[in-house]
Design a protein around this motif. Structure first.
Motif, PDB file in Angstrom:
ATOM      1  N   VAL B  19       0.829  -1.214   0.000  1.00  0.00           N
ATOM      2  CA  VAL B  19       0.000   0.000   0.000  1.00  0.00           C
ATOM      3  C   VAL B  19       0.863   1.264   0.000  1.00  0.00           C
ATOM      4  O   VAL B  19       0.492   2.275  -0.583  1.00  0.00           O
ATOM      5  CB  VAL B  19      -0.952  -0.015   1.227  1.00  0.00           C
ATOM      6  N   SER B  20       2.056   1.164   0.620  1.00  0.00           N
ATOM      7  CA  SER B  20       2.899   2.352   0.685  1.00  0.00           C
ATOM      8  C   SER B  20       3.344   2.799  -0.709  1.00  0.00           C
ATOM      9  O   SER B  20       3.756   3.929  -0.886  1.00  0.00           O
ATOM     10  CB  SER B  20       4.108   2.103   1.586  1.00  0.00           C
ATOM     11  N   PHE B  21       3.226   1.912  -1.671  1.00  0.00           N
ATOM     12  CA  PHE B  21       3.596   2.292  -3.044  1.00  0.00           C
ATOM     13  C   PHE B  21       2.370   2.593  -3.901  1.00  0.00           C
ATOM     14  O   PHE B  21       2.470   2.671  -5.110  1.00  0.00           O
ATOM     15  CB  PHE B  21       4.436   1.193  -3.694  1.00  0.00           C
ATOM     16  N   TYR B  27     -10.195  10.548  -0.879  1.00  0.00           N
ATOM     17  CA  TYR B  27     -11.062   9.608  -0.182  1.00  0.00           C
ATOM     18  C   TYR B  27     -10.793   8.150  -0.521  1.00  0.00           C
ATOM     19  O   TYR B  27     -11.491   7.270  -0.055  1.00  0.00           O
ATOM     20  CB  TYR B  27     -12.531   9.932  -0.483  1.00  0.00           C
ATOM     21  N   GLN B  28      -9.822   7.863  -1.383  1.00  0.00           N
ATOM     22  CA  GLN B  28      -9.573   6.451  -1.662  1.00  0.00           C
ATOM     23  C   GLN B  28      -8.125   6.192  -2.046  1.00  0.00           C
ATOM     24  O   GLN B  28      -7.386   7.100  -2.402  1.00  0.00           O
ATOM     25  CB  GLN B  28     -10.497   5.959  -2.790  1.00  0.00           C
ATOM     26  N   MET B  29      -7.770   4.897  -1.952  1.00  0.00           N
ATOM     27  CA  MET B  29      -6.449   4.486  -2.396  1.00  0.00           C
ATOM     28  C   MET B  29      -6.578   4.023  -3.837  1.00  0.00           C
ATOM     29  O   MET B  29      -7.562   3.397  -4.203  1.00  0.00           O
ATOM     30  CB  MET B  29      -5.951   3.320  -1.545  1.00  0.00           C
ATOM     31  N   ILE B  30      -5.578   4.337  -4.631  1.00  0.00           N
ATOM     32  CA  ILE B  30      -5.623   3.927  -6.030  1.00  0.00           C
ATOM     33  C   ILE B  30      -4.493   2.936  -6.265  1.00  0.00           C
ATOM     34  O   ILE B  30      -3.325   3.288  -6.096  1.00  0.00           O
ATOM     35  CB  ILE B  30      -5.467   5.143  -6.972  1.00  0.00           C
ATOM     36  N   PRO B  31      -4.825   1.687  -6.589  1.00  0.00           N
ATOM     37  CA  PRO B  31      -3.786   0.662  -6.727  1.00  0.00           C
ATOM     38  C   PRO B  31      -2.951   0.886  -7.990  1.00  0.00           C
ATOM     39  O   PRO B  31      -3.131   0.220  -8.987  1.00  0.00           O
ATOM     40  CB  PRO B  31      -4.559  -0.654  -6.806  1.00  0.00           C
ATOM     41  N   ARG B  32      -2.082   1.850  -7.934  1.00  0.00           N
ATOM     42  CA  ARG B  32      -1.232   2.159  -9.072  1.00  0.00           C
ATOM     43  C   ARG B  32       0.142   2.474  -8.500  1.00  0.00           C
ATOM     44  O   ARG B  32       0.244   3.223  -7.533  1.00  0.00           O
ATOM     45  CB  ARG B  32      -1.810   3.384  -9.778  1.00  0.00           C
ATOM     46  N   PHE B  33       1.168   1.898  -9.063  1.00  0.00           N
ATOM     47  CA  PHE B  33       2.500   2.057  -8.473  1.00  0.00           C
ATOM     48  C   PHE B  33       2.977   3.504  -8.520  1.00  0.00           C
ATOM     49  O   PHE B  33       2.965   4.140  -9.573  1.00  0.00           O
ATOM     50  CB  PHE B  33       3.517   1.154  -9.178  1.00  0.00           C
ATOM     51  N   THR B  34       3.374   4.011  -7.376  1.00  0.00           N
ATOM     52  CA  THR B  34       3.977   5.327  -7.319  1.00  0.00           C
ATOM     53  C   THR B  34       4.807   5.408  -6.048  1.00  0.00           C
ATOM     54  O   THR B  34       4.542   4.701  -5.088  1.00  0.00           O
ATOM     55  CB  THR B  34       2.917   6.451  -7.312  1.00  0.00           C
ATOM     56  N   THR B  35       5.797   6.280  -6.038  1.00  0.00           N
ATOM     57  CA  THR B  35       6.590   6.453  -4.815  1.00  0.00           C
ATOM     58  C   THR B  35       6.187   7.752  -4.119  1.00  0.00           C
ATOM     59  O   THR B  35       6.895   8.271  -3.281  1.00  0.00           O
ATOM     60  CB  THR B  35       8.095   6.499  -5.135  1.00  0.00           C
ATOM     61  N   ARG B  36       4.984   8.243  -4.507  1.00  0.00           N
ATOM     62  CA  ARG B  36       4.517   9.524  -3.996  1.00  0.00           C
ATOM     63  C   ARG B  36       4.482   9.588  -2.473  1.00  0.00           C
ATOM     64  O   ARG B  36       4.876  10.590  -1.868  1.00  0.00           O
ATOM     65  CB  ARG B  36       3.109   9.760  -4.558  1.00  0.00           C
TER      66      ARG B  36
END
Lengths: 422, 277
Positions: B19-21, B27-36
């Motif tokens: 999840v950290s990536f 309002y939601q988590m987006i399952p897309r890779f990022t190091t944001r």
């Protein structure tokens, strides 16, 4: 055939109907039989009074199960566990997060009996007298209506689909200890006055705290925001820089997040000036300590909350929810809230449920003709006292801004946290 | 055993790292890779060097608090354990006195922390006492809502976690060793330094691991005793969660975990706990 359909439940219903119709029996709970009418009510503890749930059960047979959490946790719960509650009591500003998530359902204005009597502060952003009030920030009228039943877009004009049926609202300002400050306070700028170094506090809920901070920055004359309820990144940086500088200079004694913390800070004398909520001021005063909810010349920061239902609510539960909301607006709860120093959404029904002297004190700003008591019966003010800030029109009429979720909210929260950590 | 470990520790941990990536919005988590979640936490930190940015300063402060608390819990914990193990002869008294050490845990965490306020506050017992005695003329502000009060509360809370394992190690020391040392002419300090401390190492390390892991992740005590004004790694995670920024919270959790892990690995280097046990 007849015997088959005439089960116990129908019999009781008819019986109860007959009894009520004939006017012979009164004061009974409306429903005795059948499955229990239970609503799980998620909200901050502020509105979850025992007296209200008892009266509700007496009047309608609906049993409330209170789930109380802090402002942030309520939002978190809606987002992550929408099935864990039926009725949601939340603030208008959080709608900008909740509505797009699709986890809450709008209510149908046509099923709300008193809908047309709801104060125009919500529907039009004006007092019942027609006076326009400040609308910077997430003013309720901006997020009150949806374009369609299942839409996630806020409508610009009133529609049938209401995001939150309003229940309670108030105008907030700074609380002060007049006995320790010993001089008049008239501006938000005083929060950063070095005179109160180490004795000031601000609340640590970003959407609310940022508005208090903005009121302070504007009052010091440093900057005039085009819309403090929707700052640009530069404005956020500037505001936080002013606050961080004050923090590093030791202006703040502590930050508070929870109602009781604010009461403790103020009553122990750790702080003498701080952001505060109306019932917290009342709580300090009921300990016999002088505390004023000080009206300030720049105006008030306002907030409002209301009811909606979880997306999982359907069938009979949804009917109970409407029944509950209608009951809530029918007078008892409104009077209860008014007596706590809040304002109820439907004023005429609340007025009918209050003594004329109470109404004159709380709503018209007149000196109390009788001793003023809290809903639980404890003495709040002796006869002759006048409410801080005066009448409803004086207080709500001087609202400058509303608690807000801005377009740059994510950035703001990040910068707010850096301020807290700095 | 392995299964429980995998199910309740490894698996959730993997989720946190995953999840950290992820990306997120309001309002939601987006399952897309990022190091944001990582780079936004440290935004502006490189340009600000050598001055520490808020985030780095927060981690430095967390480690600092942790070391101070560790030092005091160790000194007090060791002394108390030493007293219990070597000066109290009767078993009954040893048990009774150890139970006394648990008194701070008889009330809830929150109440215990709130109880400090009437003691240390501006109009609290300590300040009025000092002023009545004429030692100070103004209330001492740094007694409450400061790093001092945080350390005080944490030491008060967690010394017990240091006492128990050290006491346990001390009880296992063969008393004949001490007598032999005495017969060989060692002074009390020499015995302490050359016999007791080396043999207590496993206890010290276990106690240290307890204290360090708890303090590194604490946010409630630090929040209440610091007047919400002192930041710590645990608080960053809490505020991120409250803002619904789960990936950013997870990213900070991973960083915190890495730092804690590092400290514990270093401790493990000093003493091989498995071998010693």
């Amino acid at each position: 055939m007849m015997k088959k359909t005439l089960n116990r439940r129908n019999l009781l219903k008819t019986g109860a109907g007959l009894a009520l119709g004939s006017g012979m029996i009164t004061g009974f709970p409306a429903v005795h039989a059948g499955e229990e009418k239970v609503l799980r009510y998620l909200g901050t503890a502020v509105n979850q009074a025992d007296d209200i749930s008892k009266q509700l059960f007496k009047d309608t047979g609906i049993k409330l199960e209170y789930i109380s959490a802090t402002t942030d946790d309520v939002t978190k719960r809606v987002i992550t566990q929408p099935n864990s509650f039926d009725i949601l009591d939340t603030e208008y500003f959080s709608l900008k997060k909740l509505v797009p998530s699709g986890n809450i359902l709008s209510l149908d204005a046509k099923k709300i009996k008193e809908f047309d009597n709801i104060t125009p502060i919500f529907t039009k952003g004006e007092l019942p007298s027609g006076k326009k009030i400040g609308d910077q920030g997430t003013a309720p009228k901006k997020v009150m209506f949806l374009e369609a039943e299942n839409s996630t877009t806020f409508a610009k004009e009133p529609t049938q689909w209401v995001t939150l049926i309003p229940t309670v609202y108030n105008a907030d300002t700074l609380g002060i200890r007049p006995d320790l400050i010993k001089r008049p306070i008239s501006s938000w700028a005083e929060l950063l006055n070095p005179e109160f170094k180490g004795k000031a506090s601000i609340l640590n809920i970003p959407s609310i705290g940022i508005m208090d901070a903005a009121m302070v920055v504007e009052a010091t004359g440093k900057y005039k925001y085009p819309d403090k309820g929707n700052m640009t990144k530069e404005e956020i940086d500037m505001t936080m820089a002013v606050m961080t500088e004050a923090k590093k200079a030791g202006q703040f004694r502590a930050f508070w997040k929870d109602f009781n913390e604010s009461v403790n800070l103020m009553s122990s004398g750790e702080t003498v000036i701080q952001s505060m909520w109306s019932p917290a001021v009342t709580a300090v005063r009921s300990k016999g300590i002088a505390c004023t909810f000080q009206p300030l010349k720049e105006g008030y920061r306002s907030w409002a909350s209301g009811f909606c239902v979880s997306k999982a609510t359907a069938g009979p539960k949804l009917d109970y929810a409407y029944e509950f909301v209608n009951w809530f607006l029918s007078g008892f709860a409104g009077a209860y809230l008014n007596r706590q120093g809040y304002y109820s959404a439907v004023l005429p029904t609340a007025k009918a449920a209050m003594a004329p002297e109470e109404w004159a004190y709380w709503m018209e700003g007149k000196p109390a003709a009788i001793d003023i008591k809290a809903p639980d019966g404890t003495l709040l003010e002796k006869a002759g006292a006048v409410r801080d800030g005066g009448s409803y029109d004086d207080r709500m009429g001087n609202v400058a801004c509303w608690n807000a979720v801005m377009d740059e909210n994510e950035y703001m929260v990040r910068k707010w946290n850096e301020f807290i950590a700095a | 055993m392995m299964l429980v470990f995998a199910l309740f520790f490894i698996l959730p941990l993997c989720f946190v790292v995953m999840v950290s990536f992820w990306d997120y919005n309001e309002y939601q988590m987006i399952p897309r890779f990022t190091t944001r979640g990582y780079y936004e936490s440290f935004e502006g930190c490189l340009t600000k060097l050598p001055e520490l940015c808020t985030m780095l300063a927060t981690y430095v402060k967390t480690v600092k608090l942790c070391l101070i608390v560790w030092l005091f819990t160790f000194l007090i914990g060791f002394t108390v354990a030493y007293f219990l193990a070597f000066h109290v002869r009767s078993k009954t008294w040893q048990i009774a006195l150890s139970l006394l050490c648990t008194i701070p845990f008889w009330t809830s965490n929150v109440i215990r922390m709130i109880a400090w306020i009437p003691l240390l506050g501006r109009n609290g017992l300590v300040n009025t006492g000092l002023m009545d005695l004429g030692i100070t003329h103004e209330p001492i502000e740094w007694l409450l809502y400061s790093e001092f009060s945080i350390c005080l509360a944490l030491v008060h809370l967690f010394t017990f976690f240091m006492i128990v394992p050290i006491f346990n190690s001390m009880m296992r020391i063969d008393r004949r060793l001490l007598e032999a040392a005495y017969d060989a002419g060692a002074t009390g300090w020499q015995t302490l330094w050359n016999i007791i401390i080396p043999l207590c190492k496993p206890g010290i390390v276990i106690g240290s691991i307890f204290v360090i892991t708890i303090v590194m992740g604490d946010f409630i005590t630090i929040g209440v005793m610091g007047g919400q004004q002192v930041a710590a790694a645990g608080k960053i995670i809490e505020t991120r969660l409250n803002a619904l920024q789960f990936p950013a919270a997870a990213a900070n959790a991973v960083i915190l975990l890495a730092i804690t892990f590092l400290i514990i690995t270093m401790l493990n280097r000093l003493v091989d706990i498995r071998k010693e046990l």
